[in-house]
Motif scaffolding. Structure first.
Motif, mmCIF file in Angstrom:
data_model
loop_
_atom_site.group_PDB
_atom_site.id
_atom_site.type_symbol
_atom_site.label_atom_id
_atom_site.label_comp_id
_atom_site.label_asym_id
_atom_site.label_seq_id
_atom_site.Cartn_x
_atom_site.Cartn_y
_atom_site.Cartn_z
ATOM 1 N N LEU A 35 0.830 -1.206 0.000
ATOM 2 C CA LEU A 35 0.000 0.000 0.000
ATOM 3 C C LEU A 35 0.864 1.256 0.000
ATOM 4 N N ASP A 36 1.913 1.263 0.809
ATOM 5 C CA ASP A 36 2.810 2.410 0.864
ATOM 6 C C ASP A 36 3.452 2.667 -0.501
ATOM 7 N N GLN A 37 3.805 1.593 -1.179
ATOM 8 C CA GLN A 37 4.413 1.748 -2.506
ATOM 9 C C GLN A 37 3.419 2.339 -3.506
ATOM 10 N N GLU A 38 2.145 1.906 -3.418
ATOM 11 C CA GLU A 38 1.118 2.449 -4.310
ATOM 12 C C GLU A 38 0.864 3.919 -4.015
ATOM 13 N N ILE A 39 0.881 4.258 -2.717
ATOM 14 C CA ILE A 39 0.693 5.658 -2.320
ATOM 15 C C ILE A 39 1.811 6.524 -2.881
ATOM 16 N N LEU A 40 3.026 6.023 -2.753
ATOM 17 C CA LEU A 40 4.175 6.773 -3.254
ATOM 18 C C LEU A 40 4.085 6.977 -4.766
ATOM 19 N N LYS A 41 3.640 5.944 -5.494
ATOM 20 C CA LYS A 41 3.496 6.068 -6.937
ATOM 21 C C LYS A 41 2.466 7.139 -7.308
ATOM 22 N N LYS A 42 1.335 7.118 -6.592
ATOM 23 C CA LYS A 42 0.285 8.095 -6.868
ATOM 24 C C LYS A 42 0.764 9.513 -6.582
ATOM 25 N N ALA A 43 1.431 9.672 -5.445
ATOM 26 C CA ALA A 43 1.912 10.995 -5.070
ATOM 27 C C ALA A 43 2.937 11.504 -6.068
ATOM 28 N N THR A 44 3.813 10.627 -6.496
ATOM 29 C CA THR A 44 4.862 11.017 -7.445
ATOM 30 C C THR A 44 4.272 11.407 -8.795
ATOM 31 N N THR A 45 3.218 10.697 -9.219
ATOM 32 C CA THR A 45 2.600 10.964 -10.518
ATOM 33 C C THR A 45 1.738 12.226 -10.509
ATOM 34 N N LEU A 46 0.945 12.402 -9.461
ATOM 35 C CA LEU A 46 -0.018 13.496 -9.412
ATOM 36 C C LEU A 46 0.564 14.818 -8.928
ATOM 37 N N ALA A 47 1.562 14.749 -8.075
ATOM 38 C CA ALA A 47 2.050 15.963 -7.415
ATOM 39 C C ALA A 47 2.504 17.062 -8.375
ATOM 40 N N PRO A 48 3.315 16.781 -9.395
ATOM 41 C CA PRO A 48 3.783 17.868 -10.273
ATOM 42 C C PRO A 48 2.641 18.596 -10.981
ATOM 43 N N THR B 184 1.797 25.549 -5.962
ATOM 44 C CA THR B 184 2.384 25.142 -4.688
ATOM 45 C C THR B 184 3.689 24.396 -4.923
ATOM 46 N N ASP B 185 4.405 24.139 -3.835
ATOM 47 C CA ASP B 185 5.667 23.404 -3.911
ATOM 48 C C ASP B 185 5.378 21.934 -4.223
ATOM 49 N N PRO B 186 6.024 21.346 -5.225
ATOM 50 C CA PRO B 186 5.741 19.949 -5.593
ATOM 51 C C PRO B 186 5.989 18.956 -4.450
ATOM 52 N N ALA B 187 7.058 19.155 -3.692
ATOM 53 C CA ALA B 187 7.362 18.217 -2.596
ATOM 54 C C ALA B 187 6.282 18.265 -1.526
ATOM 55 N N ARG B 188 5.855 19.488 -1.153
ATOM 56 C CA ARG B 188 4.798 19.611 -0.146
ATOM 57 C C ARG B 188 3.465 19.067 -0.690
ATOM 58 N N THR B 189 3.255 19.253 -1.959
ATOM 59 C CA THR B 189 2.032 18.737 -2.579
ATOM 60 C C THR B 189 2.027 17.209 -2.557
#
Length: 224
Positions: free
Chosen positions: A186-199, A207-212
């Motif tokens: 689950l953590d890996q899926e969350i990280l993938k989603k955050a990495t894809t959507l954040a930018p 907003t700042d991409p890292a904070r997003t």
């Protein structure tokens, strides 16, 4: 490297031909009548083979098929002692050994284990040298007539709750492992989603991409 060590048999569950074996302790022992004692560091013990359901119960460490007495069902460590729950086969040879155990005649046990030579440390006293085996993995439990250490303690019948406790502990460990595996996934899926959507979201919001990305992870975790 491979070697062997003595232990004890604790009779149990006669109707299912199961026995609890104490196959080693953390106390230093003399396995060759020399001035060098050997002790096992339980922190470096790997019980994976004994807990796999595939490790054999043997006669006198012999590795041929005809010397198989049964199977090791599981193993555990408790207060400086290592135990295994073993089940006898229904072959004539195994049945004969089981009768000796049931009658209290055969009470001695041993184990075979592999170890890493580079993980051995040595310390000296006034009378002995003591080598500590720091990394080791037992691969079989043996019943034998003559133990290496005649001072080994012989136990009475184990309480009936032993097997139930061991099985419950094993089930809890499997459940915890499943939960950990799922959480990791689950953590890996969350990280993938955050990495894809954040930018994209950060660009739209300014907003700042890292904070997003961090905010997305927290939102997904809260929702999961």
């Amino acid at each position: 490297m491979t070697t062997f060590i003595e232990g004890n048999v604790l009779s149990h569950e006669p109707e299912t031909r199961r026995v609890v074996v104490m196959f080693t302790t953390s106390v230093a022992f003399d396995n060759a009548s020399t001035s060098t004692l050997t002790e096992m560091d339980f922190a470096g013990c790997d019980l994976s083979l004994l807990c796999s359901g595939r490790a054999p119960l043997l006669a006198d460490h012999r590795k041929d098929i005809g010397s198989i007495l049964g199977v090791v069902e599981t193993a555990w460590i408790d207060e400086g002692q290592a135990f295994a729950l073993v089940r006898f086969a229904s072959t004539p040879f195994a049945s004969e050994a089981w009768s000796l155990v049931r009658d209290g005649i055969l009470t001695c046990a041993s184990m075979g284990f592999n170890y890493k030579e580079e993980a051995i440390t040595v310390r000296h006293t006034d009378t002995h040298s003591i080598q500590t085996i720091g990394v080791w993995r037992p691969f079989e439990v043996t019943l034998c007539a003559v133990p290496a250490n005649w001072g080994a303690r012989i136990f009475a019948d184990a309480p009936v709750s032993v097997v139930d406790d061991v099985r419950r502990t094993a089930a809890e460990q499997r459940r915890d492992q499943i939960r950990l595996t799922w959480k990791t996934h689950l953590d890996q899926e969350i990280l993938k989603k955050a990495t894809t959507l954040a930018p994209h979201l950060a660009a739209a919001l300014g907003t700042d991409p890292a904070r997003t990305a961090e905010a997305i992870r927290e939102a997904v975790e809260a929702g999961g």
